[in-house]
Scaffold this motif. Structure first.
Motif, PDB file in Angstrom:
ATOM      1  N   ALA A 215       0.822  -1.206   0.000  1.00  0.00           N
ATOM      2  CA  ALA A 215       0.000   0.000   0.000  1.00  0.00           C
ATOM      3  C   ALA A 215       0.859   1.260   0.000  1.00  0.00           C
ATOM      4  O   ALA A 215       1.879   1.325   0.683  1.00  0.00           O
ATOM      5  CB  ALA A 215      -0.920   0.005   1.221  1.00  0.00           C
ATOM      6  N   ASP A 216       0.444   2.237  -0.777  1.00  0.00           N
ATOM      7  CA  ASP A 216       1.022   3.570  -0.737  1.00  0.00           C
ATOM      8  C   ASP A 216      -0.078   4.538  -0.316  1.00  0.00           C
ATOM      9  O   ASP A 216      -1.256   4.180  -0.298  1.00  0.00           O
ATOM     10  CB  ASP A 216       1.592   3.943  -2.105  1.00  0.00           C
ATOM     11  CG  ASP A 216       2.740   4.933  -1.986  1.00  0.00           C
ATOM     12  OD1 ASP A 216       2.909   5.511  -0.893  1.00  0.00           O
ATOM     13  OD2 ASP A 216       3.468   5.127  -2.977  1.00  0.00           O
ATOM     14  N   ASP A 217       0.285   5.762   0.018  1.00  0.00           N
ATOM     15  CA  ASP A 217      -0.707   6.701   0.526  1.00  0.00           C
ATOM     16  C   ASP A 217      -1.686   7.132  -0.561  1.00  0.00           C
ATOM     17  O   ASP A 217      -1.285   7.392  -1.707  1.00  0.00           O
ATOM     18  CB  ASP A 217       0.002   7.934   1.107  1.00  0.00           C
ATOM     19  CG  ASP A 217      -0.907   8.777   1.981  1.00  0.00           C
ATOM     20  OD1 ASP A 217      -1.805   8.208   2.628  1.00  0.00           O
ATOM     21  OD2 ASP A 217      -0.722  10.013   2.015  1.00  0.00           O
ATOM     22  N   LEU A 235      -1.741   1.557   8.359  1.00  0.00           N
ATOM     23  CA  LEU A 235      -2.626   1.616   7.195  1.00  0.00           C
ATOM     24  C   LEU A 235      -4.051   1.855   7.684  1.00  0.00           C
ATOM     25  O   LEU A 235      -4.551   1.127   8.545  1.00  0.00           O
ATOM     26  CB  LEU A 235      -2.556   0.309   6.403  1.00  0.00           C
ATOM     27  CG  LEU A 235      -3.555   0.144   5.250  1.00  0.00           C
ATOM     28  CD1 LEU A 235      -3.338   1.210   4.182  1.00  0.00           C
ATOM     29  CD2 LEU A 235      -3.458  -1.258   4.651  1.00  0.00           C
ATOM     30  N   ARG A 236      -4.691   2.882   7.149  1.00  0.00           N
ATOM     31  CA  ARG A 236      -6.090   3.162   7.428  1.00  0.00           C
ATOM     32  C   ARG A 236      -6.854   3.231   6.119  1.00  0.00           C
ATOM     33  O   ARG A 236      -6.261   3.386   5.040  1.00  0.00           O
ATOM     34  CB  ARG A 236      -6.246   4.497   8.170  1.00  0.00           C
ATOM     35  CG  ARG A 236      -5.718   4.507   9.598  1.00  0.00           C
ATOM     36  CD  ARG A 236      -5.872   5.880  10.224  1.00  0.00           C
ATOM     37  NE  ARG A 236      -5.537   5.901  11.652  1.00  0.00           N
ATOM     38  CZ  ARG A 236      -4.312   6.090  12.129  1.00  0.00           C
ATOM     39  NH1 ARG A 236      -3.299   6.269  11.266  1.00  0.00           N
ATOM     40  NH2 ARG A 236      -4.099   6.095  13.427  1.00  0.00           N
ATOM     41  N   VAL A 237      -8.182   3.140   6.227  1.00  0.00           N
ATOM     42  CA  VAL A 237      -9.063   3.300   5.070  1.00  0.00           C
ATOM     43  C   VAL A 237      -9.883   4.561   5.283  1.00  0.00           C
ATOM     44  O   VAL A 237     -10.414   4.783   6.377  1.00  0.00           O
ATOM     45  CB  VAL A 237      -9.987   2.077   4.909  1.00  0.00           C
ATOM     46  CG1 VAL A 237     -10.999   2.309   3.793  1.00  0.00           C
ATOM     47  CG2 VAL A 237      -9.160   0.824   4.626  1.00  0.00           C
ATOM     48  N   GLU A 238      -9.971   5.400   4.251  1.00  0.00           N
ATOM     49  CA  GLU A 238     -10.800   6.601   4.329  1.00  0.00           C
ATOM     50  C   GLU A 238     -11.664   6.692   3.080  1.00  0.00           C
ATOM     51  O   GLU A 238     -11.384   6.045   2.074  1.00  0.00           O
ATOM     52  CB  GLU A 238      -9.930   7.855   4.456  1.00  0.00           C
ATOM     53  CG  GLU A 238      -9.143   8.191   3.199  1.00  0.00           C
ATOM     54  CD  GLU A 238      -8.472   9.558   3.273  1.00  0.00           C
ATOM     55  OE1 GLU A 238      -8.360  10.104   4.380  1.00  0.00           O
ATOM     56  OE2 GLU A 238      -8.067  10.067   2.210  1.00  0.00           O
ATOM     57  N   ARG A 239     -12.719   7.497   3.176  1.00  0.00           N
ATOM     58  CA  ARG A 239     -13.561   7.741   2.009  1.00  0.00           C
ATOM     59  C   ARG A 239     -13.323   9.170   1.543  1.00  0.00           C
ATOM     60  O   ARG A 239     -13.432  10.119   2.321  1.00  0.00           O
ATOM     61  CB  ARG A 239     -15.036   7.531   2.353  1.00  0.00           C
ATOM     62  CG  ARG A 239     -15.945   7.450   1.117  1.00  0.00           C
ATOM     63  CD  ARG A 239     -17.402   7.240   1.519  1.00  0.00           C
ATOM     64  NE  ARG A 239     -17.595   6.068   2.361  1.00  0.00           N
ATOM     65  CZ  ARG A 239     -17.712   4.831   1.902  1.00  0.00           C
ATOM     66  NH1 ARG A 239     -17.661   4.603   0.590  1.00  0.00           N
ATOM     67  NH2 ARG A 239     -17.912   3.818   2.726  1.00  0.00           N
ATOM     68  N   GLY A 242     -16.053  10.119  -2.739  1.00  0.00           N
ATOM     69  CA  GLY A 242     -16.903   8.970  -3.011  1.00  0.00           C
ATOM     70  C   GLY A 242     -16.164   7.660  -3.204  1.00  0.00           C
ATOM     71  O   GLY A 242     -16.780   6.639  -3.529  1.00  0.00           O
ATOM     72  N   GLN A 243     -14.832   7.651  -3.003  1.00  0.00           N
ATOM     73  CA  GLN A 243     -14.037   6.435  -3.211  1.00  0.00           C
ATOM     74  C   GLN A 243     -13.342   6.030  -1.908  1.00  0.00           C
ATOM     75  O   GLN A 243     -12.956   6.882  -1.098  1.00  0.00           O
ATOM     76  CB  GLN A 243     -12.977   6.675  -4.285  1.00  0.00           C
ATOM     77  CG  GLN A 243     -13.523   6.956  -5.672  1.00  0.00           C
ATOM     78  CD  GLN A 243     -12.399   7.246  -6.647  1.00  0.00           C
ATOM     79  OE1 GLN A 243     -11.560   8.112  -6.418  1.00  0.00           O
ATOM     80  NE2 GLN A 243     -12.378   6.517  -7.757  1.00  0.00           N
ATOM     81  N   LEU A 244     -13.168   4.717  -1.729  1.00  0.00           N
ATOM     82  CA  LEU A 244     -12.367   4.224  -0.622  1.00  0.00           C
ATOM     83  C   LEU A 244     -10.891   4.315  -1.011  1.00  0.00           C
ATOM     84  O   LEU A 244     -10.499   3.875  -2.097  1.00  0.00           O
ATOM     85  CB  LEU A 244     -12.735   2.779  -0.288  1.00  0.00           C
ATOM     86  CG  LEU A 244     -14.132   2.548   0.288  1.00  0.00           C
ATOM     87  CD1 LEU A 244     -14.391   1.058   0.478  1.00  0.00           C
ATOM     88  CD2 LEU A 244     -14.305   3.292   1.617  1.00  0.00           C
ATOM     89  N   LYS A 245     -10.090   4.876  -0.101  1.00  0.00           N
ATOM     90  CA  LYS A 245      -8.665   5.060  -0.385  1.00  0.00           C
ATOM     91  C   LYS A 245      -7.831   4.661   0.833  1.00  0.00           C
ATOM     92  O   LYS A 245      -8.329   4.602   1.963  1.00  0.00           O
ATOM     93  CB  LYS A 245      -8.370   6.524  -0.734  1.00  0.00           C
ATOM     94  CG  LYS A 245      -9.050   7.012  -2.002  1.00  0.00           C
ATOM     95  CD  LYS A 245      -8.710   8.469  -2.286  1.00  0.00           C
ATOM     96  CE  LYS A 245      -9.418   8.964  -3.541  1.00  0.00           C
ATOM     97  NZ  LYS A 245      -9.116  10.397  -3.811  1.00  0.00           N
ATOM     98  N   THR A 246      -6.554   4.393   0.591  1.00  0.00           N
ATOM     99  CA  THR A 246      -5.617   4.091   1.671  1.00  0.00           C
ATOM    100  C   THR A 246      -5.087   5.383   2.280  1.00  0.00           C
ATOM    101  O   THR A 246      -4.972   6.395   1.602  1.00  0.00           O
ATOM    102  CB  THR A 246      -4.424   3.282   1.146  1.00  0.00           C
ATOM    103  OG1 THR A 246      -3.756   4.059   0.131  1.00  0.00           O
ATOM    104  CG2 THR A 246      -4.851   1.955   0.566  1.00  0.00           C
TER     105      THR A 246
END
Length: 349
Positions: A215-217, A235-239, A242-246
Motif C-alpha cells: 500500500a502507498d498513501d 494503514l487506514r481506510v478513508e472515504r 466517493g471512493q475508498l482510499k488508503t
C-alpha cells in the motif's frame, strides 16, 4: 521452566551476541550454539532445543536447505535471523513458507543504535515460537485444497480487512489464494518490519490470482486487488470523493505495533461499517481484537482463525474471548466464509 534455544550462525561474534541477548531476562536458556547446519544437526539430536535461531547464509549447507530437512524430519520451531536486503527478504519469506515460525532482521552495521530493541524483539519472537504448534502443522495439514470459490461479488463499497502476526505469511497466502478475482478490495495488516512488506506483497502477487501490492498513501481501493500495509506505517481506510482510499501514517505505535491491526480495523469500522467483512489470523498478543469488535459492533461479519489451524493462537483467541468474532474457522475455510458473507451482502442490497 526456561525455553531451551540453540543458536545457529557461522559468525562466532553473532553467536556470542545472540546468546548474551537471549539469556538477559532469565526465562531463556541457550543450551548450545552451532557454526553450521552439520554442527546444528548433531546438537539438535543431543540437546533437544525448544527453539532454533537460524541464519540463512552459512557454509556446508544453506540455511534454507537445512530448514527444509529439519521441518520434514524433526519439526522444530525456528526463528530466522535475516539481513535487511532485497535478497534477504526473499529468502526469509521462502523460509516462512518452508515452516519457520518467524524472523528478526539483524541490526544495522556494527549494531549501532538498535541493539536493545533488537534483543527485546528477538526474545519476544523466541517466546512466541516456543508456544507455536509446528509439529501439528507439519503432521496434519497439507496445503489448502485448490477448490476455487465461484464468486465473492459484493455491492460497491464493500471491503475485506485481514490482520495477522506470527504465522501470518502462510495464513494470508492461504486465504488470498482461494479468493476469486471478483472480490471487493482487501486491506491487510501483517506485523512485518520495513524492507520486507514490498517483497511479501510481490510474493503474494506471484502466487494468487488477485493483484497484490504494498500500500502507498491515497491509493484508490479497487476490486480484485489486495493492499499490504507498509512496514513501519499504519494503514487506514478513508472515504474521499466517493471512493475508498488508503491512508499511510507514521504516528505512534498502537497495541505495540506499526502497522497495527487495531488501527486498520478501527478505520474500516468507522468508514465502511456493515459493508465490511474481517478476519483475524494467527499471531501472538492482542492486536486486532479491539478493532475487530468495533467492526462487528458496526454490523460487519467477522471471523477468527480456529485454534487447531493457527500456528500461534493468540490474537484470534483474544478476539474470540472478547466477542469480536461471529465465528471461528480453520484457515482453509476462511476465504469461503468471507465470500459467503459478501454474497449475503449482495443479496441484501
Amino acid at each position: 521452566m526456561s525455553i531451551k534455544v540453540l543458536v545457529v550462525d557461522d559468525s562466532a561474534l553473532i553467536r556470542e551476541v545472540l546468546s548474551r541477548m537471549l539469556t538477559r531476562d532469565g526465562d531463556i536458556d541457550v543450551v548450545g550454539t552451532a557454526k553450521d547446519p552439520i554442527d546444528a544437526r548433531e546438537k539438535i539430536k543431543t540437546l533437544n532445543p525448544d527453539v532454533v535461531t537460524l541464519d540463512i547464509e552459512m557454509p556446508n549447507m544453506n540455511g534454507l536447505q537445512f530448514l527444509e530437512k529439519l521441518m520434514r524430519l524433526r519439526p522444530t520451531p525456528v526463528v530466522m535471523v535475516s539481513t535487511l536486503t532485497k535478497k534477504g527478504a526473499s529468502e526469509t519469506l521462502l523460509a516462512l513458507e518452508l515452516g519457520a515460525v518467524d524472523f528478526v532482521a539483524k541490526p544495522s552495521a556494527e549494531f549501532e543504535g538498535g541493539l536493545d530493541g533488537f534483543g527485546a524483539n528477538l526474545r519476544d519472537k523466541i517466546r512466541a515460537a516456543a508456544k507455536s504448534d509446528v509439529r501439528g502443522r507439519s503432521a496434519g495439514r497439507a496445503d489448502a485444497p485448490k477448490v476455487p470459490l465461484k464468486t465473492a461479488a459484493a455491492p460497491s463499497g464493500a471491503l475485506i480487512a485481514i490482520g495477522a502476526s506470527t504465522g501470518g505469511v502462510e495464513a494470508i497466502r492461504t486465504v488470498l489464494s482461494l479468493m476469486p478475482t471478483d472480490c471487493p478490495p482487501i486491506v491487510i495488516a501483517q506485523h512485518m518490519p520495513p524492507g520486507f512488506t514490498a517483497r511479501f506483497a510481490a510474493r503474494l502477487d506471484e502466487v494468487c490470482d488477485l493483484t497484490v501490492v504494498e500500500a502507498d498513501d491515497r491509493m484508490v481501493l479497487l476490486p480484485g486487488h489486495a493492499y499490504v500495509a507498509k512496514g513501519d506505517y499504519h494503514l487506514r481506510v478513508e472515504r474521499s470523493s466517493g471512493q475508498l482510499k488508503t491512508r499511510l501514517t507514521h504516528d505512534e505505535l498502537e497495541s505495540g505495533h506499526r502497522p497495527s491491526v487495531d488501527v486498520l480495523f478501527e478505520s474500516v469500522a468507522r468508514t465502511v461499517g456493515a459493508m465490511a467483512v474481517g478476519a483475524i489470523l494467527t499471531g501472538m498478543g492482542r492486536d486486532g481484537a479491539r478493532g475487530l469488535k468495533m467492526m462487528r459492533d458496526a454490523g460487519a461479519y467477522t471471523v477468527g482463525q480456529s485454534q487447531g489451524s493457527a500456528l500461534v493462537y493468540g490474537m484470534p483467541r483474544v478476539a474470540f474471548e472478547e466477542g469480536a468474532v461471529v465465528e471461528q474457522a480453520p484457515i482453509e475455510a476462511i476465504a469461503g466464509r468471507l465470500a459467503n458473507a459478501l454474497v449475503r451482502l449482495k443479496s441484501a442490497a
